[in-house]
Design an enzyme around this catalytic site. Sequence first.
Site, PDB file in Angstrom:
ATOM      1  N   TRP A 102       1.054  -1.409   3.144  1.00 14.82           N
ATOM      2  CA  TRP A 102       2.102  -1.321   4.163  1.00 14.82           C
ATOM      3  C   TRP A 102       1.639  -0.573   5.397  1.00 14.82           C
ATOM      4  CZ3 TRP A 102       5.378  -4.908   4.159  1.00 14.82           C
ATOM      5  CH2 TRP A 102       5.903  -5.428   2.981  1.00 14.82           C
ATOM      6  N   ASP A 173       6.971   5.740   7.733  1.00 15.71           N
ATOM      7  CA  ASP A 173       7.644   4.692   6.967  1.00 15.71           C
ATOM      8  C   ASP A 173       7.958   5.277   5.594  1.00 15.71           C
ATOM      9  OD1 ASP A 173       8.446   2.508   5.500  1.00 15.71           O
ATOM     10  OD2 ASP A 173       6.651   1.302   5.882  1.00 15.71           O
ATOM     11  N   LYS A 197      15.308  -0.411  -1.136  1.00 13.60           N
ATOM     12  CA  LYS A 197      14.559   0.182  -2.239  1.00 13.60           C
ATOM     13  C   LYS A 197      15.356   1.304  -2.900  1.00 13.60           C
ATOM     14  CE  LYS A 197      10.852  -2.209  -0.707  1.00 13.60           C
ATOM     15  NZ  LYS A 197      10.094  -2.395   0.528  1.00 13.60           N
TER      16      LYS A 197
HETATM   17  C1  LIG Z   1       9.274  -2.961   1.400  1.00 11.73           C
HETATM   18  C2  LIG Z   1       8.496  -2.175   2.377  1.00 11.73           C
HETATM   19  C3  LIG Z   1       8.323  -2.607   3.706  1.00 11.73           C
HETATM   20  C4  LIG Z   1       8.882  -3.912   4.199  1.00 11.73           C
HETATM   21  O1  LIG Z   1      10.251  -3.820   4.316  1.00 11.73           O
HETATM   22  P1  LIG Z   1      11.141  -5.001   4.938  1.00 11.73           P
HETATM   23  O2  LIG Z   1      12.509  -4.401   4.897  1.00 11.73           O
HETATM   24  O3  LIG Z   1      10.951  -6.196   4.076  1.00 11.73           O
HETATM   25  O4  LIG Z   1      10.670  -5.242   6.326  1.00 11.73           O
HETATM   26  C5  LIG Z   1       7.625  -1.791   4.561  1.00 11.73           C
HETATM   27  N1  LIG Z   1       7.099  -0.621   4.148  1.00 11.73           N
HETATM   28  C6  LIG Z   1       7.245  -0.181   2.886  1.00 11.73           C
HETATM   29  C7  LIG Z   1       6.644   1.122   2.492  1.00 11.73           C
HETATM   30  C8  LIG Z   1       7.947  -0.942   1.966  1.00 11.73           C
HETATM   31  O5  LIG Z   1       8.084  -0.514   0.706  1.00 11.73           O
END
Ligand SMILES: *Cc1c(COP(=O)(O)O)cnc(C)c1O
Length: 365
Positions: A102, A173, A197
């Site tokens: 990511w 993030d 999540k």
């Molecule tokens: C799932 C995830 C993403 C992508 O998220 P979306 O909502 O599908 O854009 C980005 N970064 C991390 C750490 C993730 O777990």
Amino acid sequence: MPRSYNFSAGPAILPEEVLRIAQQELCDFQQTGSSVMEISHRGDVFGALFNETQNNLRVLMNIPNNYRILFLQGGARLQFAMVALNLAKLGDTVDYVNSGHWSQLAMETAKQHAVVNEVVSNCHEQYTAIPEEKKWLRSAKAAYLHFTTNETIHGVQFPVMPIIENNVPLVCDMSSDFMSRPIDVNQFGIIYAGAQKNVGIAGLTIAIVREDLLIPTKRSDIPKMLQYATYADTDSMYNTPPTFAIYMAGLVFDWIKKQGGIAAIAKRNEEKANWLYRVIDNSDGFYSAPVKAPFRSRMNVVFRLANEKLNELFLETAKAHHLMYLKGHPVLGGMRASIYNAMPMDGVKALGEFMQAFAKTHLPH
Ligand SMILES: *Cc1c(COP(=O)(O)O)cnc(C)c1O
């Protein structure tokens, strides 16, 4: 079907109590005779829900007053672009820590909008650790430093946050470990997370933005819809926000409160993860976890079977025990058990016990 234990990486498990409340209120929200999905985001009923949700988040995470909470859409991946567009002027350098899939994608996105300096990459070690901070090569004057607290696919998590250098804002993030452990918001310029999540359903992305990074928006050439200031100035109501997803996040915040807050949740998360890694480490090599111990994620437990020919049988047998979605991400293979806030200890124990029994049956003689 009885409710299964859902180890999906995202969209992911929700607390059953939250689903029951949503079910109960689905057709008649607070005696309006309408569903929360059917009412105006500008009306009093939704307004009250919105304010309470935002306040609960502020209290739970101890978010200082000089930070704005933004309810956005577009997922974490839109934030990959918004961060760069909003914080970097044309030609600015931005620093990226590459600790897994990511953060790598976030970095690739930023390359379209700014000059990217990869501070460090752990690709050569298959992303099994967070590289030591003293080996990072930060640029002298970056617009921000971006990192990913928890790599959902590789199962690598920052045990402690990076230090701030030269007042460069930390941008993070936090999609897959948001509200899973106490953090000091003051350490960050921006925190963003997709809700699906740890705190709800797809469609909502939460950004916590320090006020000095909003005003003035440095790139007036970017669409209004992509400027943080647009959402800050309109209390996230520039256009229709994802009302149902905000409602669901609100129910999850209530649930976190009831669990004793984030510190209590964090303690449980640690116990859950320790339990599962112990099963893996004590399996005489039947299972193995590639990530080095200090960096093992408490959210996404990545592991492999020594005999990969058993993978399909493992997944099928697990499914028969109502243990679902354990297959690893295609870029990595193997297995992954996502054990977010909403996964109860009972689910982790059920998985651990299943894994022990499966190993016993299939151990080479
Ligand atoms: C799932 C995830 C993403 C992508 O998220 P979306 O909502 O599908 O854009 C980005 N970064 C991390 C750490 C993730 O777990």
